[in-house]
Design a protein around this motif. Sequence first.
Motif, PDB file in Angstrom:
ATOM      1  N   LEU A   1      30.146  40.530  20.336  1.00  0.00           N
ATOM      2  CA  LEU A   1      31.380  40.204  19.627  1.00  0.00           C
ATOM      3  C   LEU A   1      31.900  41.400  18.838  1.00  0.00           C
ATOM      4  CD1 LEU A   1      30.494  36.630  18.320  1.00  0.00           C
ATOM      5  CD2 LEU A   1      31.767  37.266  20.382  1.00  0.00           C
TER       6      LEU A   1
ATOM      7  N   ILE B   1      33.507  43.696  21.383  1.00  0.00           N
ATOM      8  CA  ILE B   1      34.804  43.184  21.834  1.00  0.00           C
ATOM      9  C   ILE B   1      35.892  43.514  20.812  1.00  0.00           C
ATOM     10  CG2 ILE B   1      36.108  41.069  22.284  1.00  0.00           C
ATOM     11  CD1 ILE B   1      33.480  39.928  23.489  1.00  0.00           C
TER      12      ILE B   1
ATOM     13  N   ARG C   1      36.997  46.883  21.300  1.00  0.00           N
ATOM     14  CA  ARG C   1      37.408  47.131  22.694  1.00  0.00           C
ATOM     15  C   ARG C   1      36.417  48.034  23.417  1.00  0.00           C
ATOM     16  NH1 ARG C   1      43.278  45.467  24.107  1.00  0.00           N
ATOM     17  NH2 ARG C   1      43.680  44.123  22.335  1.00  0.00           N
TER      18      ARG C   1
ATOM     19  N   SER D   1      28.074  30.480  23.550  1.00  0.00           N
ATOM     20  CA  SER D   1      28.914  31.565  23.033  1.00  0.00           C
ATOM     21  C   SER D   1      29.239  32.615  24.088  1.00  0.00           C
ATOM     22  CB  SER D   1      28.219  32.240  21.847  1.00  0.00           C
ATOM     23  OG  SER D   1      27.090  32.990  22.281  1.00  0.00           O
TER      24      SER D   1
ATOM     25  N   PRO E   1      32.954  31.948  26.383  1.00  0.00           N
ATOM     26  CA  PRO E   1      34.227  32.369  25.769  1.00  0.00           C
ATOM     27  C   PRO E   1      34.288  33.874  25.519  1.00  0.00           C
ATOM     28  CG  PRO E   1      32.897  31.083  24.222  1.00  0.00           C
ATOM     29  CD  PRO E   1      32.267  30.942  25.550  1.00  0.00           C
ATOM     30  N   ALA E   2      33.137  34.490  25.234  1.00  0.00           N
ATOM     31  CA  ALA E   2      33.126  35.941  25.040  1.00  0.00           C
ATOM     32  C   ALA E   2      33.491  36.654  26.342  1.00  0.00           C
ATOM     33  CB  ALA E   2      31.758  36.395  24.547  1.00  0.00           C
TER      34      ALA E   2
ATOM     35  N   GLU F   1      35.327  35.433  28.778  1.00  0.00           N
ATOM     36  CA  GLU F   1      36.757  35.215  29.018  1.00  0.00           C
ATOM     37  C   GLU F   1      37.604  36.191  28.192  1.00  0.00           C
ATOM     38  OE1 GLU F   1      37.718  31.164  28.281  1.00  0.00           O
ATOM     39  OE2 GLU F   1      36.300  30.387  29.773  1.00  0.00           O
ATOM     40  N   HIS F   2      37.185  36.433  26.963  1.00  0.00           N
ATOM     41  CA  HIS F   2      37.908  37.357  26.097  1.00  0.00           C
ATOM     42  C   HIS F   2      37.850  38.778  26.673  1.00  0.00           C
ATOM     43  CE1 HIS F   2      38.848  38.475  21.630  1.00  0.00           C
ATOM     44  NE2 HIS F   2      39.816  38.780  22.453  1.00  0.00           N
ATOM     45  N   VAL F   3      36.673  39.166  27.151  1.00  0.00           N
ATOM     46  CA  VAL F   3      36.517  40.489  27.756  1.00  0.00           C
ATOM     47  C   VAL F   3      37.461  40.645  28.945  1.00  0.00           C
ATOM     48  CG1 VAL F   3      34.965  41.979  29.079  1.00  0.00           C
ATOM     49  CG2 VAL F   3      34.151  40.890  26.981  1.00  0.00           C
ATOM     50  N   TYR F   4      37.495  39.652  29.820  1.00  0.00           N
ATOM     51  CA  TYR F   4      38.314  39.768  31.025  1.00  0.00           C
ATOM     52  C   TYR F   4      39.799  39.839  30.678  1.00  0.00           C
ATOM     53  CZ  TYR F   4      34.031  38.802  33.567  1.00  0.00           C
ATOM     54  OH  TYR F   4      32.751  38.877  34.071  1.00  0.00           O
ATOM     55  N   ARG F   5      40.229  39.121  29.645  1.00  0.00           N
ATOM     56  CA  ARG F   5      41.641  39.214  29.241  1.00  0.00           C
ATOM     57  C   ARG F   5      41.967  40.616  28.734  1.00  0.00           C
ATOM     58  NH1 ARG F   5      40.744  34.033  27.012  1.00  0.00           N
ATOM     59  NH2 ARG F   5      40.506  34.930  24.927  1.00  0.00           N
ATOM     60  N   LEU F   6      41.094  41.166  27.899  1.00  0.00           N
ATOM     61  CA  LEU F   6      41.340  42.490  27.332  1.00  0.00           C
ATOM     62  C   LEU F   6      41.190  43.597  28.371  1.00  0.00           C
ATOM     63  CD1 LEU F   6      39.410  42.138  23.943  1.00  0.00           C
ATOM     64  CD2 LEU F   6      41.894  42.115  24.264  1.00  0.00           C
TER      65      LEU F   6
END
Length: 327
Positions: free
Chosen positions: A108, A111, A114, A138, A141-142, A144-149
Motif C-alpha cells: 500500500l 502504491i 506509484r 486486502s 483491491p490493492a 485492482e488499484h495497481v492495474y488502474r494506475l
Amino acid sequence: MLSAIGAETDNRLNTATDEADRSRLLGVRSVALRALGERDSAEADAKSSLKHAENVGTDLLLAPARARLAQTLRLRQDHTGADRLYALAEAGELPRRFLGRVRACAALSCIAQRRLTEALLHLERASEYTSDETTTASIAPALEHVYRLAMEGFGPPPRSWEERAQHPAPRRYQEPRSGKWGYLGSDRRPVISPTFAEAGEFRGGIAAVRERAWGAIDTSGNLLVPFLYDGVSTQVPDGRTVVGFVDGVAVIELRGGKGLVDRAGTLILPPHHRDIVVHPAGYATDTGAATWGARDRNGEEIIPQRFSRADVLRRLDTMVNIDEGPL
C-alpha cells in the motif's frame, strides 16, 4: 468500542512493569488511537511501543512494533520512514503469516508512491506467505488499484531490501591482497577495516568475526563478544546454520562443547551441550545423551531432557507467542 479498548489498555498500562507487556499494550492503544483519527497520539504510542520492544530485543516483539509504527507513518504520508520500518519488520525468524501481512501493508505504501512493480512484488509475496482472511481480502483491491494506475506507467524499478531498509548495516567484503574480511558502508567504502580471518553478515546489528578465535562486533566495529570461541554458528529449526546471531543470541563452540551467548557476550547456557537449536520460543538442547529438551530465554528448563529433537521442536512451535493483533 475503540474508546473502551483505549480505556482498558490505559488501566493495564498503569500496572504493567514488564517491557514486553508494555510494548504490546502501547501497540494496541496506538492502533485504537489511529482508528479514532488521533494520529499524533497514535504515533507517540507506536514509538514508545517500539522502544520497549528494542529493550527486549526479540524478533517476535520487534517486528509487530515496527509494522505498527510503519502503518502510522504511512497514513501520515511519511513513506520513506514507513518503507524502512516495513523492511526491518521482515527481518528475523518470523511466522510466514506475519510476513504476509507486513508485505501486504508495504504494498500500500508503494502504491501511494506509484512504485507499482515493487507493490506487485510485495503482493505476490503476501499471497505466497499466508492465506489469512484479512490479508487475502486486502490483496484483491490493492491489485485492482495497481492495474488502474499502471495505465500511466509502473514507476521506478523495485528497490533491494537494503535500499528499502536504508542500509541498516555494513556489508562484508574480502580484501583481495590480504584475503582478510571487513565491511563496506552504503557508499561501498570500507567502514570496518579488513582485519578478520573470517566474518559473518550483520544480523540485528551484530556480526560474528574471527581473528585467532571467534567473537562479535557491532556496526561501528566495537567488540561486543570477546575473541574466545572456536566457532559462532547458530542452527535454526529449518536446518539452516547461520554464522553469527539469531534473535539476539548465538551458539558458541568451545573445546568440543556448545553453549549460548547473548549480544553482550553473557553466557546463557554453558558450553556443555552436544547441540543447540535456537527457536523463537526457546532453545532446544542436546546434552549428549541422545535426548533433547528445551530452555527458555533465561536458561530455565521448559521441556525435560527426554524427547527427540523433532518432538521438542514441535512442542516449541506451540509456544511461539507473536503479537498477532491488528497492525
